[in-house]
Design an enzyme around this catalytic site. Structure first.
Site, PDB file in Angstrom:
ATOM      1  N   ARG A  57       0.845  -1.207   0.000  1.00  0.00           N
ATOM      2  CA  ARG A  57       0.000   0.000   0.000  1.00  0.00           C
ATOM      3  C   ARG A  57       0.878   1.254   0.000  1.00  0.00           C
ATOM      4  NH1 ARG A  57      -1.969  -3.888  -0.132  1.00  0.00           N
ATOM      5  NH2 ARG A  57      -1.883  -3.328  -2.308  1.00  0.00           N
ATOM      6  N   ASN A  88      -8.569   8.953   5.194  1.00  0.00           N
ATOM      7  CA  ASN A  88      -7.514   8.342   4.400  1.00  0.00           C
ATOM      8  C   ASN A  88      -6.188   8.335   5.157  1.00  0.00           C
ATOM      9  OD1 ASN A  88      -9.439   8.169   2.379  1.00  0.00           O
ATOM     10  ND2 ASN A  88      -8.814  10.097   1.428  1.00  0.00           N
ATOM     11  N   VAL A  89      -5.375   7.325   4.893  1.00  0.00           N
ATOM     12  CA  VAL A  89      -4.093   7.203   5.579  1.00  0.00           C
ATOM     13  C   VAL A  89      -2.932   7.663   4.707  1.00  0.00           C
ATOM     14  CG1 VAL A  89      -4.908   5.351   7.071  1.00  0.00           C
ATOM     15  CG2 VAL A  89      -3.820   4.762   4.900  1.00  0.00           C
ATOM     16  N   ASP A  90      -3.184   7.988   3.453  1.00  0.00           N
ATOM     17  CA  ASP A  90      -2.113   8.468   2.578  1.00  0.00           C
ATOM     18  C   ASP A  90      -1.761   9.917   2.916  1.00  0.00           C
ATOM     19  OD1 ASP A  90      -3.717  10.376   0.832  1.00  0.00           O
ATOM     20  OD2 ASP A  90      -4.811   8.526   0.427  1.00  0.00           O
ATOM     21  N   HIS A 105      -7.715   7.793  10.870  1.00  0.00           N
ATOM     22  CA  HIS A 105      -7.372   6.372  10.859  1.00  0.00           C
ATOM     23  C   HIS A 105      -5.873   6.106  10.817  1.00  0.00           C
ATOM     24  CE1 HIS A 105     -11.666   5.620   9.128  1.00  0.00           C
ATOM     25  NE2 HIS A 105     -11.655   5.775  10.437  1.00  0.00           N
ATOM     26  N   GLY A 171     -15.741  12.722  -1.201  1.00  0.00           N
ATOM     27  CA  GLY A 171     -15.257  11.369  -1.436  1.00  0.00           C
ATOM     28  C   GLY A 171     -15.746  10.341  -0.455  1.00  0.00           C
ATOM     29  N   THR A 172     -16.842  10.629   0.232  1.00  0.00           N
ATOM     30  CA  THR A 172     -17.463   9.637   1.118  1.00  0.00           C
ATOM     31  C   THR A 172     -18.937   9.971   1.215  1.00  0.00           C
ATOM     32  OG1 THR A 172     -17.405   8.606   3.305  1.00  0.00           O
ATOM     33  CG2 THR A 172     -16.936  10.950   3.215  1.00  0.00           C
ATOM     34  N   SER A 173     -19.775   8.955   1.275  1.00  0.00           N
ATOM     35  CA  SER A 173     -21.214   9.203   1.324  1.00  0.00           C
ATOM     36  C   SER A 173     -21.640   9.526   2.743  1.00  0.00           C
ATOM     37  CB  SER A 173     -21.992   7.981   0.819  1.00  0.00           C
ATOM     38  OG  SER A 173     -21.946   6.942   1.775  1.00  0.00           O
TER      39      SER A 173
END
Length: 235
Positions: A57, A88-90, A105, A171-173
């Site tokens: 990842r 997101n973790v990026d 997260h 980017g998330t519902s």
């Protein structure tokens, strides 16, 4: 004084940069059972598998580039006090130029001690190996919040949300937590803008927020429209 724009981002914004979304409907993440690679039990059972999974990842994220959605959010800092809360973790928000990013997260490019969670280390490359240890001699693990672990930054995210002058979801519902939960903390008078191609049927969710503005499209194009609207009507 700049208005405070609080932004919650999810997998959809990074997906356009080639980052795999966390999991599909079948509970798999790129062919892996998420509980095997994203839980304390999975780590205890097979740490080599978990380390390899996150190395891959990390390698993928290392070569990814911020897209126009990330860049639009960073650019809004010229006119607004932008605070990003991301699932997101990026590190694409940071690389795009955003100054204030809260990672609910965890962070893919960090490791932490398995003995003392306060011992966190940056990862320069993409590889974390068996035998890499913290200052106290314990194995390092990915600094990721796994299933069954507390989201310790959630309280801080709630506080940011309650202080928002404007709230944006990208980017998330609105039916996926913690997104849905955070929206509950947005004051009723604060406009909420949502950019996602898979928004819920409002007939099934009539009480989401009284001041909701929906943009049912991907992050890159939707963010251009929202950024323009924010500048025209909310400066």
């Amino acid at each position: 004084m700049k208005k405070k724009l609080v932004v919650l981002t999810g997998a959809g914004i990074s997906a356009e940069s080639g980052i795999a979304t966390f999991r599909d409907a079948d509970g798999l993440w790129e062919g892996y059972d998420v509980m095997e690679v994203a839980s304390p039990q999975g780590w205890r059972k097979n740490p080599d598998l978990v380390l390899d999974f996150y190395n891959q990842r990390r390698k993928n994220a290392h070569s990814a580039q911020p897209n126009t959605g990330h860049l639009a959010l960073a650019d809004l800092e010229r006119e607004f006090d932008v605070r990003i809360i991301t699932q997101n973790v990026d590190d694409l928000h940071e690389r795009a130029g955003s100054s204030h990013v809260l990672h609910l997260h965890g962070k893919l490019f960090e490791s932490r001690s398995t003995l003392d969670p306060s011992l966190v280390y940056p990862l320069e490359g993409w590889e974390l190996k068996k035998g890499d240890k913290c200052a106290r001699g314990s194995q390092l693990r990915p600094n990721i919040v796994w299933f069954g672990e507390p989201v310790v930054l959630m309280e801080q995210a709630m506080e940011e949300t309650m202080q928002a002058d404007l709230f944006l979801v990208v980017g998330t519902s609105l039916v996926v937590y913690p997104a849905a939960g955070l929206v509950d903390f947005v004051p009723d008078s604060v406009p909420v803008f949502v950019v996602d191609p898979n928004l819920p049927d409002m007939r099934l969710h009539p009480n989401l927020h009284p001041n909701l503005h929906r943009y049912e499209e991907k992050a890159s194009t939707g963010m251009q429209k929202v950024a323009r609207l924010l500048r025209e009507k909310h400066l």
